[in-house]
Design a protein around this motif. Structure first.
Motif, PDB file in Angstrom:
ATOM      1  N   ARG A  40       1.430  11.423 -11.188  1.00 53.12           N
ATOM      2  CA  ARG A  40       0.250  11.962 -11.876  1.00 53.12           C
ATOM      3  C   ARG A  40      -0.901  10.957 -11.815  1.00 53.12           C
ATOM      4  N   PHE A  41      -0.619   9.682 -12.043  1.00 54.53           N
ATOM      5  CA  PHE A  41      -1.673   8.672 -12.014  1.00 54.53           C
ATOM      6  C   PHE A  41      -2.253   8.522 -10.610  1.00 54.53           C
ATOM      7  N   HIS A  43      -2.484  10.804  -8.227  1.00 51.05           N
ATOM      8  CA  HIS A  43      -3.361  11.949  -7.961  1.00 51.05           C
ATOM      9  C   HIS A  43      -4.637  11.879  -8.798  1.00 51.05           C
ATOM     10  N   PHE A  44      -4.495  11.483 -10.061  1.00 49.55           N
ATOM     11  CA  PHE A  44      -5.649  11.408 -10.944  1.00 49.55           C
ATOM     12  C   PHE A  44      -6.675  10.415 -10.403  1.00 49.55           C
ATOM     13  N   GLU A  45      -6.195   9.260  -9.944  1.00 54.11           N
ATOM     14  CA  GLU A  45      -7.092   8.231  -9.434  1.00 54.11           C
ATOM     15  C   GLU A  45      -7.712   8.590  -8.101  1.00 54.11           C
ATOM     16  N   ALA A  46      -6.898   9.042  -7.148  1.00 53.68           N
ATOM     17  CA  ALA A  46      -7.362   9.194  -5.766  1.00 53.68           C
ATOM     18  C   ALA A  46      -7.941  10.563  -5.461  1.00 53.68           C
ATOM     19  N   ILE A  47      -7.537  11.594  -6.214  1.00 49.64           N
ATOM     20  CA  ILE A  47      -7.972  12.963  -5.922  1.00 49.64           C
ATOM     21  C   ILE A  47      -8.902  13.510  -7.004  1.00 49.64           C
ATOM     22  N   CYS A  48      -8.495  13.432  -8.241  1.00 55.97           N
ATOM     23  CA  CYS A  48      -9.229  14.084  -9.329  1.00 55.97           C
ATOM     24  C   CYS A  48     -10.533  13.384  -9.695  1.00 55.97           C
ATOM     25  N   LEU A  49     -10.465  12.092  -9.964  1.00 46.77           N
ATOM     26  CA  LEU A  49     -11.612  11.393 -10.534  1.00 46.77           C
ATOM     27  C   LEU A  49     -12.796  11.177  -9.595  1.00 46.77           C
ATOM     28  N   ASP A 122      -7.233  20.483 -13.465  1.00 47.95           N
ATOM     29  CA  ASP A 122      -5.939  19.823 -13.476  1.00 47.95           C
ATOM     30  C   ASP A 122      -6.063  18.398 -12.955  1.00 47.95           C
ATOM     31  N   ASP A 123      -5.096  17.548 -13.319  1.00 46.22           N
ATOM     32  CA  ASP A 123      -5.209  16.137 -12.988  1.00 46.22           C
ATOM     33  C   ASP A 123      -4.919  15.816 -11.532  1.00 46.22           C
ATOM     34  N   ASP A 124      -4.541  16.812 -10.740  1.00 45.92           N
ATOM     35  CA  ASP A 124      -4.310  16.582  -9.308  1.00 45.92           C
ATOM     36  C   ASP A 124      -5.240  17.416  -8.435  1.00 45.92           C
ATOM     37  N   ASP A 125      -6.281  17.976  -9.040  1.00 46.22           N
ATOM     38  CA  ASP A 125      -7.257  18.782  -8.316  1.00 46.22           C
ATOM     39  C   ASP A 125      -8.591  18.049  -8.228  1.00 46.22           C
ATOM     40  N   ASN A 223       1.836  19.201  -4.741  1.00 51.23           N
ATOM     41  CA  ASN A 223       2.787  18.096  -4.832  1.00 51.23           C
ATOM     42  C   ASN A 223       4.052  18.552  -5.529  1.00 51.23           C
ATOM     43  N   ASP A 224       5.070  17.721  -5.492  1.00 48.23           N
ATOM     44  CA  ASP A 224       6.390  18.100  -5.998  1.00 48.23           C
ATOM     45  C   ASP A 224       6.423  18.293  -7.505  1.00 48.23           C
TER      46      ASP A 224
END
Length: 266
Positions: A40-41, A43-49, A122-125, A223-224
């Motif tokens: 989750r972290f 994706h949150f850092e590299a994709i979401c934010l 979402d945190d991965d979008d 993601n999984d």
């Protein structure tokens, strides 16, 4: 007009998950499992934010809902990631009914006497860097609808489905309506219902909606640990690896840097 984005970050809600758990303790154990939280972290850092931090219109609030039980080290890590993102605000709530808690958190950040634009995330979008600008423009375009209706749905349905990994990004373009990313709602003054009161794919049952397909507006993370992928018989989706042109598009449109993705997911 006030713009509020809303993101649940491993919040242990009562309901709101496609995979249920026997009790709150079981849900928290699942949500806070180290392997899941690490993903989750990432994706949150590299994709979401990145795209949110790079918005061409910075006048918005981004609420991140967490549980009061979120372990301290995770809370500190989350705070560090948004230290350079002044629009972001962490709101902690104890476990409670999903829709009611989300509605309360959003309304606590609102000026209820004014109209409001709300978007779920979402945190991965990811959303495009001009999403807030485009949302405000669309709200003006549908002024007549907003004058007649308490709620109006706005949905951008063209984007990418993507999977980041240590080698970069796999992804392909898609047009998928009401997918829950780059999806917003215009709310009249005084109306307490929020965008989180409605299932993202059911919102058109309850209000007039307008869809836009003219530009790439989102990246839908694959993601999984997607909640939607935890049920039985969900098949993996084969996605092609982005080439240099695709990586450049992600960088320009969504502020997602494939080199940073490789570092974070290595």
């Amino acid at each position: 007009m006030q713009v509020i984005g809303f993101c649940r970050f491993s919040y242990p809600a009562e309901g709101g998950f496609q995979v249920e758990h026997d009790d709150t303790g079981s849900r928290e154990a699942y949500l806070y499992a180290p392997a899941r939280m690490e993903e989750r972290f990432r994706h949150f850092e590299a994709i979401c934010l990145p795209g949110l931090k790079a918005q061409t219109d910075p006048d918005f609030t981004f609420l991140i809902l967490v549980g009061t039980s979120l372990p301290d080290d995770y809370r500190a890590r989350l705070e560090a990631l948004i230290a350079d993102f002044p629009q972001a605000r962490i709101v902690a709530r104890p476990p409670g009914p999903h829709r009611a808690v989300c509605q309360e958190a959003i309304n606590a950040a609102r000026d209820m006497a004014q109209p409001c634009l709300q978007f779920r995330h979402d945190d991965d979008d990811a959303v495009a860097v001009d999403f807030v600008d485009t949302l405000r423009e669309a709200a003006l375009d549908v002024s007549a609808l907003r004058a007649k209706h308490r709620l109006v749905g706005l949905d951008w349905n063209r984007g990418y489905v993507a999977r980041p990994d240590a080698e970069g990004i796999c992804g392909e373009e898609t047009v998928t309506p009401f997918w829950g990313v780059a999806q917003a709602m215009a709310v009249k003054p005084g109306v307490k219902q929020s965008i989180m009161n409605f299932g993202h794919n059911k919102i058109l049952r309850f209000m007039p909606t307008v869809s836009f397909t003219d530009s790439l507006m989102y990246v839908r993370g694959h993601n999984d640990h997607n909640d939607s992928r935890q049920k039985k018989h969900v098949k993996p989706v084969a996605l092609p690896r982005l080439d240099a042109a695709g990586e450049a598009l992600f960088r320009d449109r969504f502020a997602i840097d494939a080199d940073r993705v490789r570092e974070v997911f290595d």
